[in-house]
Write a protein that holds these residues in place. Structure first.
Motif, short mmCIF file in Angstrom:
data_model
loop_
_atom_site.label_atom_id
_atom_site.label_comp_id
_atom_site.label_asym_id
_atom_site.label_seq_id
_atom_site.Cartn_x
_atom_site.Cartn_y
_atom_site.Cartn_z
N THR A 85 2.96 8.98 -5.69
CA THR A 85 3.43 8.16 -6.81
C THR A 85 2.96 8.75 -8.14
O THR A 85 1.84 9.22 -8.25
N LYS A 91 10.16 4.11 -6.32
CA LYS A 91 9.46 5.09 -5.49
C LYS A 91 8.33 5.77 -6.26
O LYS A 91 7.30 6.12 -5.69
N TRP A 122 3.34 2.77 -8.11
CA TRP A 122 2.58 1.87 -7.24
C TRP A 122 1.95 0.80 -8.13
O TRP A 122 1.11 1.11 -8.96
N TYR A 178 0.85 -1.19 0.00
CA TYR A 178 0.00 0.00 0.00
C TYR A 178 0.88 1.23 0.00
O TYR A 178 1.82 1.31 0.77
N LYS A 179 0.59 2.15 -0.90
CA LYS A 179 1.38 3.38 -0.97
C LYS A 179 0.45 4.59 -0.96
O LYS A 179 -0.75 4.46 -1.17
N ASP A 180 1.03 5.73 -0.74
CA ASP A 180 0.28 6.98 -0.80
C ASP A 180 0.17 7.40 -2.26
O ASP A 180 1.18 7.65 -2.91
N ASN A 230 7.15 -2.22 -7.44
CA ASN A 230 6.95 -1.44 -6.22
C ASN A 230 8.25 -1.01 -5.56
O ASN A 230 8.24 -0.20 -4.63
#
Lengths: 231, 616
Positions: free
Chosen positions: B34, B66, B69, B28-30, B63
């Protein structure tokens, strides 16, 4: 070997996993956490973890329970911390306690559970609160269930409702808190209760959210937590 | 459309864990942080998709960046699809639950032809125009990779581009190029023209196909001299150094391959003439046992899995197999971690290996003689003798195994009645072997499972010019076996010939099939690889509606001078080599294993330095 009793929650995405999925998930989390769990003997050894009454898919809970047999005693706080960082989101341990080696199993002692049922209902112009209260005052409400052999069986659900703790109707929402029979001897599925309510009130209950607050041991009028009985 | 609407559906479908996400090790990323949103798509249901090794690798590879996502999206089962269409919920990614139409890339892995209608269905559910030519700058790039990408012509109209070869090598330059393109205000076409220059990228819309009167291809040529006439696949050169994840997603629900897959090598030193994987994944590149042991340790620690399986083609050809197995068992055996070897060949199968594995867990044994007689095994270059099989089976029975699976193919080139009889004879000889084994040693209750698939000629194999048997002929052969294999210890299973027929059509198909695919989907085809959903009558109608004769693709023998739909793709093995092998097959002449000497398949010419670990 020491047996540790574990209370945990199951919510968010984890509420969509079945009981079998839960067993597998806990087993792998225990392995990741390097908890010294005892294994059964035989060709396909499995960890000795025994669960309380299964929670249906889609329901959340704050009061799930399991007993785990360990190879050695480890500190309760350490156990909790190590396992918690290794559990997926939606599963988490809230309390642990060692119980006597010969303690009867969770399924043998648990016979009740407290649920909170939240539904969206069209409350405008209807006295839905009163209808719900009338429902719980009834002596008998029959539902039909198909047993394992495919036979249809009718039975009365009202004796399985032990206590109605709260009925609240506001802003298109009905909240009911209720203690019902749960376990092997007598079991009322909360979804069956909601279906019976829908039928009685003639209103569709939508976006139903059912939450198990706790699992209980009921002796007459008294309730005990399976976690505290050996204190 | 919100996450809450999706929640509403989850409590109403059969297996909600398929769509819920949130598994251990999922990423899970912000999304504000991204730049590139990548949806890794597998056109089948969760349990199949999550078992795929390529997904497991590329998910973490992407992933690692950086700026990117990578999330997952799979084919919703029919119950979920019905609800999504009813409630107007578009196809969403498992992690963020955002609609995939808003992503930058929708990347499908193309594992088998029978998943093609699911791709059409997923595009439709995502509300992305089905045809590449209908998409504009607001749509994601729909891309494909995996084994079927080597001849993805039947999908040419639906995809923006394909990735040929190993994703680890080519995805990075693609995403870097994309970032630069996105910063400017270039058109969709401009991006496609830029990626077309990256080694391993094939943009079908930049190639023209011309046909002859008889329906065969006259030529395939780039629309502009800037683009390569032949598109080369790309490969990873050093497997010890290439990225391999130290964690994998641990699904909640039971999936098909619910275990750690440790990739021990790529490519294959065997030259089975029917096998596409054995040709397109060349050259052979191995990982060292030291690297593998370290990777297995980290994976077990980070997943909690109780089983490790060694993944590769023909696992027993791994140079250091015995030391590796001993190493792994020494490292993990006492923790109750089991080891499985799904792809063992029968000739090199040794009793000592069985004993090593048995220390931990006893699994069934699978053998793949492929054909029933030595003559036909020589034709397909399966360098295995009946003696090999019998020795292995004897060893297995003496070690206490009682469950043996035998895999064969029917409809192989030059096959006769005797070859079919040979399958049954071999099965009975295995049964006899069991009863000849000392009662004290053998396990109780023999089970021999005979399974036959229908031969599908595939591109980039020596049999790419061969016709396929008709459905009727397949059925007659299966019927013969069904009658011959009536024995209480033997069970016989066979593949549906209609499915194999369609596989043959699409495996060697050309661009004209894109419209058939869309028509079949319109008629309701999806999940064609699933017996309960496969509907051959609808497919027949789709071909009819489009005026296309499927026999042209499946049942026709090609001449060597015919331009094949995939001739402008270079996988490394040369056309000359394939031709030579097809000729040797006709004469029943076997070609030795690569480790006995280089057979000049052409692969060493594709890459500088001639990487091939088989070249000792």
């Amino acid at each position: 070997m020491p047996i540790i009793r574990v209370q945990f929650f199951k919510k968010d995405t984890a509420k969509y996993i079945s009981h079998l999925d839960l067993i597998r998930t806990v087993q792998r989390s225990v392995r990741r956490a390097d908890i010294p769990v005892e294994y059964s003997k035989g060709f396909n050894p499995h960890s000795k973890i025994a669960y309380g009454p299964a929670l249906a898919v889609g329901l959340s809970s704050d009061g799930e329970l399991l007993d785990m047999e360990l190879k050695m005693h480890i500190d309760e706080t350490e156990f909790m911390e190590r396992l918690n960082v290794n559990l997926p989101v939606g599963l988490g341990i809230t309390a642990v306690k060692y119980v006597p080696d010969k303690a009867p199993s969770l399924t043998a002692i648990i016979n009740a559970a407290e649920y909170r049922i939240t539904c969206s209902v069209d409350t405008a112009g209807q006295n839905i609160g009163q209808r719900v209260e009338e429902f719980f005052a009834l002596d008998s409400v029959f539902i039909e269930r198909t047993d394992k052999r495919g036979r249809k069986k009718r039975f009365n659900i009202m004796p399985m409702i032990v206590e109605v703790k709260r009925i609240e109707v506001a802003d298109g929402q009905v909240i009911i808190e209720v203690i019902t029979d749960t376990g092997g001897k007598s079991n009322l599925k909360p979804t069956d209760l909601v279906a019976a309510l829908e039928r009685y009130t003639g209103m569709p209950f939508e976006e139903t959210d059912i939450h198990r607050k706790r699992l209980l041991i009921r002796r007459g009028e008294e309730y005990f937590s399976p976690l505290d009985i050996y204190d | 459309m919100t996450s809450k609407d999706i929640e509403g559906l989850l409590s109403r479908v059969e297996k909600p864990a398929r769509y819920a996400g949130g598994e251990y090790n999922s990423v899970y990323k912000d999304k504000e942080e991204t730049d590139i949103r990548f949806a890794f798509a597998f056109p089948d249901v969760y349990e199949i998709a999550m078992s795929h090794l390529g997904l497991r690798i590329l998910y973490y590879l992407l992933n690692e960046r950086k700026d990117t996502w990578c999330e997952r999206v799979f084919a919703p089962w029919t119950d979920m699809e019905a609800l999504m269409r009813d409630k107007g919920i578009p196809l969403f990614a498992l992690e963020s639950r955002d609609p995939v139409a808003s992503f930058d890339f929708l990347g499908f892995t193309l594992q088998y032809e029978m998943g093609y209608t699911n791709i059409v269905n997923m595009l439709s559910l995502a509300d992305i125009p089905l045809l590449s030519s209908q998409r504009d700058e607001s749509h994601p790039f729909v891309i494909g990779g995996g084994p079927c990408a080597y001849n993805a012509e039947p999908l040419a109209d639906l995809f923006d581009f394909f990735v040929l070869g190993e994703g680890e090598e080519v995805l990075t330059p693609i995403l870097d190029t994309y970032r630069r393109w996105k910063e400017g205000d270039g058109t969709r076409r401009e991006f496609l023209e830029r990626v077309a220059l990256i080694e391993g990228v094939y943009v079908p819309s930049l190639y023209n196909v011309q046909y002859r009167m008889d329906g065969t291809i006259n030529s395939v040529s780039p629309t502009d001299a800037r683009f390569p006439e032949k598109v080369n696949k790309v490969i990873v050169k050093d497997l010890d150094k290439v990225f391999f994840p130290d964690r994998i997603i641990v699904p909640f629900m039971d999936i098909v391959h619910d275990r750690i897959m440790l990739e021990i090598f790529r490519g294959c030193t065997r030259g089975c003439r029917f096998c596409q994987a054995g040709m397109v994944y060349r050259p052979v590149r191995e990982k060292s046992p030291e690297v593998l042991e370290e990777q297995s340790q980290r994976l077990i620690k980070n997943t909690g899995y109780e089983e490790v399986s060694l993944a590769s083609l023909s696992t027993s050809d791994y140079t250091h197999l015995e030391p590796l197995i001993k190493k792994l068992i020494a490292a993990h055996g006492d923790k109750g971690v089991g080891l499985s070897l799904p792809s063992l060949r029968i000739d090199s199968f040794s009793l000592s290996l069985i004993r090593e594995i048995q220390k931990v867990r006893k699994t069934g044994l699978t053998f793949a003689p492929e054909a029933g007689t030595q003559r036909l095994r020589d034709v397909v270059n399966k360098g295995v003798t009946e003696e090999d099989l019998m020795n292995s089976v004897e060893a297995a029975f003496s070690a206490g195994y009682n469950n043996v699976k035998l895999y064969f193919m029917v409809g192989l080139p030059t096959e006769t009645k005797e070859d079919i009889e040979g399958i049954a004879n071999l099965a009975y000889r295995v049964v006899d072997k069991y009863y000849a084994t000392n009662k004290g040693k053998r396990g109780r209750g023999l089970r021999v499972t005979v399974s036959t698939s229908c031969f599908v000629p595939k591109p980039f194999t020596p049999f790419q010019w061969q016709p396929q048997d008709s459905i009727e002929v397949f059925r007659a052969k299966q019927e013969t076996l069904r009658k011959r294999l009536r024995h209480r210890a033997i069970s016989y299973s066979w593949h549906q010939p209609e499915t194999s027929y369609l596989e043959a059509v699409f495996a060697r198909g050309d661009r004209r099939l894109s419209k058939v695919l869309i028509r079949a989907w319109e008629l309701g085809c999806r999940f064609d690889g699933w017996k309960e959903h496969f509907n051959f009558a609808k497919w027949q109608r789709a071909f009819e509606d489009c005026g296309i004769d499927p026999d042209f693709y499946a049942a026709r023998k090609r001449d060597y001078d015919e331009v094949l739909p995939w001739d402008h793709i270079n996988v490394g093995v040369s056309r000359e080599f394939l031709k030579r092998e097809n000729e040797r097959a006709k004469k029943g002449r076997i070609t030795p294993h690569c480790r006995e000497g280089c057979i000049n398949c052409g692969i060493t010419e594709l890459f500088d330095g001639g990487i091939c670990d088989a070249d000792y």
